[in-house]
Each structure stands twice: as C-alpha cells, then as structure tokens.
Design a protein around this motif. Structure first.
Motif, PDB file in Angstrom:
ATOM      1  N   TRP A  14       6.022  13.529  72.622  1.00  0.00           N
ATOM      2  CA  TRP A  14       4.988  13.484  73.671  1.00  0.00           C
ATOM      3  C   TRP A  14       3.751  14.268  73.262  1.00  0.00           C
ATOM      4  O   TRP A  14       2.619  13.804  73.418  1.00  0.00           O
ATOM      5  CB  TRP A  14       5.546  13.994  75.009  1.00  0.00           C
ATOM      6  N   THR A  15       3.932  15.471  72.719  1.00  0.00           N
ATOM      7  CA  THR A  15       2.777  16.286  72.331  1.00  0.00           C
ATOM      8  C   THR A  15       1.966  15.595  71.237  1.00  0.00           C
ATOM      9  O   THR A  15       0.732  15.547  71.294  1.00  0.00           O
ATOM     10  CB  THR A  15       3.248  17.689  71.903  1.00  0.00           C
ATOM     11  N   VAL A  16       2.641  15.021  70.262  1.00  0.00           N
ATOM     12  CA  VAL A  16       1.920  14.320  69.191  1.00  0.00           C
ATOM     13  C   VAL A  16       1.229  13.077  69.785  1.00  0.00           C
ATOM     14  O   VAL A  16       0.081  12.779  69.450  1.00  0.00           O
ATOM     15  CB  VAL A  16       2.878  13.946  68.039  1.00  0.00           C
ATOM     16  N   ALA A  17       1.930  12.403  70.710  1.00  0.00           N
ATOM     17  CA  ALA A  17       1.346  11.214  71.346  1.00  0.00           C
ATOM     18  C   ALA A  17       0.058  11.552  72.098  1.00  0.00           C
ATOM     19  O   ALA A  17      -0.886  10.753  72.105  1.00  0.00           O
ATOM     20  CB  ALA A  17       2.360  10.565  72.298  1.00  0.00           C
ATOM     21  N   THR A  18      -0.009  12.741  72.716  1.00  0.00           N
ATOM     22  CA  THR A  18      -1.230  13.075  73.465  1.00  0.00           C
ATOM     23  C   THR A  18      -2.451  13.023  72.539  1.00  0.00           C
ATOM     24  O   THR A  18      -3.496  12.500  72.907  1.00  0.00           O
ATOM     25  CB  THR A  18      -1.168  14.469  74.145  1.00  0.00           C
ATOM     26  N   TYR A  19      -2.292  13.550  71.321  1.00  0.00           N
ATOM     27  CA  TYR A  19      -3.403  13.521  70.356  1.00  0.00           C
ATOM     28  C   TYR A  19      -3.667  12.090  69.876  1.00  0.00           C
ATOM     29  O   TYR A  19      -4.808  11.690  69.676  1.00  0.00           O
ATOM     30  CB  TYR A  19      -3.094  14.418  69.153  1.00  0.00           C
ATOM     31  N   MET A  20      -2.575  11.314  69.700  1.00  0.00           N
ATOM     32  CA  MET A  20      -2.747   9.948  69.176  1.00  0.00           C
ATOM     33  C   MET A  20      -3.439   9.037  70.186  1.00  0.00           C
ATOM     34  O   MET A  20      -4.213   8.154  69.821  1.00  0.00           O
ATOM     35  CB  MET A  20      -1.382   9.349  68.807  1.00  0.00           C
ATOM     36  N   ILE A  21      -3.138   9.231  71.471  1.00  0.00           N
ATOM     37  CA  ILE A  21      -3.734   8.374  72.501  1.00  0.00           C
ATOM     38  C   ILE A  21      -5.203   8.747  72.717  1.00  0.00           C
ATOM     39  O   ILE A  21      -6.090   7.892  72.737  1.00  0.00           O
ATOM     40  CB  ILE A  21      -2.933   8.477  73.823  1.00  0.00           C
ATOM     41  N   ALA A  22      -5.470  10.052  72.849  1.00  0.00           N
ATOM     42  CA  ALA A  22      -6.846  10.488  73.118  1.00  0.00           C
ATOM     43  C   ALA A  22      -7.714  10.468  71.856  1.00  0.00           C
ATOM     44  O   ALA A  22      -8.936  10.368  71.941  1.00  0.00           O
ATOM     45  CB  ALA A  22      -6.831  11.894  73.715  1.00  0.00           C
ATOM     46  N   GLY A  23      -7.075  10.598  70.690  1.00  0.00           N
ATOM     47  CA  GLY A  23      -7.834  10.693  69.444  1.00  0.00           C
ATOM     48  C   GLY A  23      -8.376  12.091  69.203  1.00  0.00           C
ATOM     49  O   GLY A  23      -9.156  12.328  68.280  1.00  0.00           O
ATOM     50  N   ARG A  24      -7.977  13.042  70.037  1.00  0.00           N
ATOM     51  CA  ARG A  24      -8.462  14.418  69.941  1.00  0.00           C
ATOM     52  C   ARG A  24      -7.604  15.305  70.840  1.00  0.00           C
ATOM     53  O   ARG A  24      -6.768  14.812  71.586  1.00  0.00           O
ATOM     54  CB  ARG A  24      -9.909  14.484  70.413  1.00  0.00           C
ATOM     55  N   GLY A  25      -7.836  16.611  70.783  1.00  0.00           N
ATOM     56  CA  GLY A  25      -7.161  17.514  71.713  1.00  0.00           C
ATOM     57  C   GLY A  25      -7.744  17.337  73.107  1.00  0.00           C
ATOM     58  O   GLY A  25      -8.920  17.016  73.250  1.00  0.00           O
ATOM     59  N   VAL A  26      -6.911  17.524  74.130  1.00  0.00           N
ATOM     60  CA  VAL A  26      -7.382  17.346  75.510  1.00  0.00           C
ATOM     61  C   VAL A  26      -7.159  18.634  76.308  1.00  0.00           C
ATOM     62  O   VAL A  26      -6.376  19.482  75.914  1.00  0.00           O
ATOM     63  CB  VAL A  26      -6.622  16.185  76.213  1.00  0.00           C
TER      64      VAL A  26
END
Ligand code: CP3
Length: 339
Positions: free
Chosen positions: A144-156
């Motif tokens: 999930w944590t890696v997916a957050t970066y992959m979906i947004a394309g950046r840190g959120v």
C-alpha cells in the motif's frame, strides 16, 4: 558463531542493554554520508553502486557501534522493477512516471528484476564486512505504501486521492497490489539469499484509513509477503511497521508470521507493552527529540528503556532521523541506551 542481540530479541529473548538501531541511521545528518553521496552523484546512483551503498550502510555502525545495520536502498526501487521511471529532484522528493492515477500504465506488463541485482551485491558486501554479532536488516516497502507513490507519482500529504483511486478503480488497484506483492517476495528472498539476517516491511501510510481497508490492503498483503518469504527461508525474522495504524496494531500483533512490530511515534509505549507483547516490540522514540537533544531527549529515552525493561524490546525511533539531527545527539542517545 555469536548471534546478534538484535536477532535474539526478535526470537523473544530480553537483552540488557536493549539492542539498538535507528531508522534513517545512514543519511544526510552524517557528514561522512554527505561526502559519499556527493561522490556518487544522485541518490539513485548511490543506491545502485554496491561499493558506495555498502560503505554508507556501514558508516553508522562504525560511528555508534549499533547492533544492526540496515541495507542502504529505497522502497521506491520496486516501482522501477514494475516499469516506472524514478527521479529524486532536489528539495522536491521522489517523482514516479507515468503516475498510475492519470495514465493507463499497466504495472504487470514490464517487470524487470535485474534492476535490483546491485542491491543483492550490496547485501553481500556488507555481510562480509560486518562483525558476526551485528545483524544486517533487509527491507522493502509494504504494497500500500509503495502504491501511494505509484498512483500519485510523488509523495502525498494525505491519502484521500489514493483511496478514491482504490474505490473507483478496484480492479486496477487490486492488480497493482498483487504485482507489488509478487516482486517484493522475490526482492526480499534475494536479499536473504545474499545475506540479510532479518527483514522489515515499511508501511509508512497506515494512518487515516478505514479499519477494513487496513486489514485488506495493509495487513493481508504484508502477511502474504512474509509467509511466502518464510516458506523459502523459515528462519528469517520479519518486522512489520504499520505506522499510524492506531488500535489496528492489535490485528498486526495477532498475525503469526510477524516476529516484531515497530512502533510509530504516536503509539503509547505502556499501551503497547500491555497489548502487543505477543511480538518483539521496537521503536517509538520521537526522532525530533534527537534533533533537539538535551534533557528532553535524555529523559524520554530513559523512560522508554524503563518501560520495556525485562522485555525483548529493540530500541529505535518512531520514524527516521530528520536531516538536521546533530550526530553528537545520536552519540549521547546511544550512551544512554547502553547505561
Ligand atoms: C516512504 C519511504 C521512502 N523510503 C523509505 C520509506 C519508508 C520509511 C519512511 O517512512 O521514511 C525507506 C528507506 N529509505 C532509505 C532507507 C535506507 C536505510 C536507512 O534507514 O538508513 C530506508 C529504509 C534511504 C533514503 N531514502 C531517501 C533518502 C534521502 C536521500 C538523499 O540523500 O538526498 C535516504 C537516505 C529518499 C526518499 N525515499 C523516500 C522518500 C519520500 C524520500 C525523499 C524524502 C527525503 O528526502 O527524505 C521513500
């Protein structure tokens, strides 16, 4: 062979003093890290140069005689394996492209595990240079944590847009988590085969989520990864770090496949000791106390030690060191842990 106290604690033995290591122990707060980082070029060049990555992995062990080294790499190497481009721009954090949220990018289409071969070489080098009573920790991000970066394309700053993606495109989201599970299992097995003694799964974004979401998309994937790795390597201990999971730490404590649980800054150590003692506990000290130093740091560190006295606790922070942490504060913290 002398077993590292860190590993004894993970197998449930109380050690005195508590074994210690720190998240982000190799990093910008250390002048010797900044020197190697400059020589390497970019942060990613450093991750993929086995010789220099091994050197920075060992720097904090030499300086502070800690009980465990953590492999120098990053959780965002898995998106590269799945075909995203990764760049770190100065002062801006990571950029991954194409972002899943605004493209039709298919993370299952172009997998290339060869990208991380230099990381295994780093593990081999570090293990061969590390004393036998020191442990080497391998790691990966939880899906999930890696997916957050992959979906947004950046840190959120929060996960609102990412949860919305998961709810609006459930099939793509499930496929992404499954692809991350797959490559992460291979990656962690590769680290163990190269010499890693224990593994940590970083779930930095377990906060602010519905309970069922945490169970389905944080706990279950992390547990499947740990079981698959242990099927091939039954001896390797695994620490989960569901940062910000709140009362759901209780669910992680019930999951047999985890040996240790790392506590975020916000977890009450007394509550943890009462309720999570099925696992070896680690961490919890606010990293900003170490940035500030002085009496506040000293007394908080002593309280944490006392709370967990006589238990298999591993001393660590509730999150990583911040870059302007004075290295001499870290030295003082280590001397307090060893008092
Ligand atoms: C979310 C996450 C990442 N990476 C990681 C996480 C999970 C833990 C956490 O929540 O902090 C994990 C990580 N990153 C790094 C390590 C190496 C080992 C160690 O902890 O010493 C580990 C275990 C090196 C790093 N990873 C990064 C640095 C700083 C890079 C530099 O030298 O400029 C280091 C030492 C870069 C990184 N890497 C990541 C971000 C968002 C950034 C940029 C933010 C920043 O600049 O601090 C993703």
């Amino acid at each position: 062979m002398r077993e590292a106290n860190f590993l004894k604690a993970l197998r449930g033995k109380a050690c005195h003093p508590h074994p210690a290591w720190f998240m982000r122990q190799a990093g910008r707060y250390l002048p010797e890290y900044r020197a190697v980082r400059e020589k390497a070029g970019s942060f990613l060049d450093l991750c993929f140069s086995s010789e220099l990555a091994a050197e920075v992995t060992l720097q904090p062990i030499r300086r502070y005689d800690l009980d465990a080294a953590i492999l120098f790499a990053d959780i965002l190497l898995m998106p590269m394996v799945l075909g995203q481009d990764l760049a770190f721009e100065k002062g801006e954090g990571p950029r991954l492209s194409p972002a899943l949220g605004d493209s039709t990018f298919d993370p299952a289409a172009a997998r290339n595990m060869d990208i991380v071969a230099p990381v295994y070489e780093t593990v081999k080098r570090v293990r061969s240079e590390l004393a036998e009573d020191k442990a080497l920790i391998g790691f990966a991000g939880a899906p999930w944590t890696v997916a957050t970066y992959m979906i947004a394309g950046r840190g959120v700053k929060d996960t609102a847009a990412l949860r919305r993606f998961a709810y609006e495109q459930p099939e793509r989201f499930a496929a992404l988590i499954a692809a991350l599970e797959d490559v992460t299992i291979d990656y962690l097995c590769g680290q163990v085969e190269a010499g890693a003694d224990a593994l940590q799964l970083f779930e930095s974004w377990a906060s602010g989520l519905p309970a069922d979401f945490v169970r389905q998309w944080c706990l279950a994937p992390a547990a499947r990864i740990a079981s698959a790795v242990k099927k091939r390597h039954p001896e390797v201990p695994v620490i989960a770090f569901p940062k910000g999971a709140g009362s759901l730490y209780l669910d992680f404590a019930k999951e047999p496949v985890f040996d240790g649980l790392s506590l975020g800054t916000e977890v009450d150590p007394h509550w943890a000791k009462e309720n999570l003692s099925a696992k070896t506990l680690q961490g919890g000290l606010d990293p900003l106390l170490v940035a500030a130093g002085g009496e506040e740091m000293r007394s908080a560190a002593r309280r944490l030690k006392d709370t967990f006295a006589g238990t298999p606790y591993i001393f660590n922070l509730g999150h990583g060191f911040v870059p302007d942490t004075p290295p001499e504060n870290v030295a003082e913290l280590v001397s307090i842990i060893r008092e």
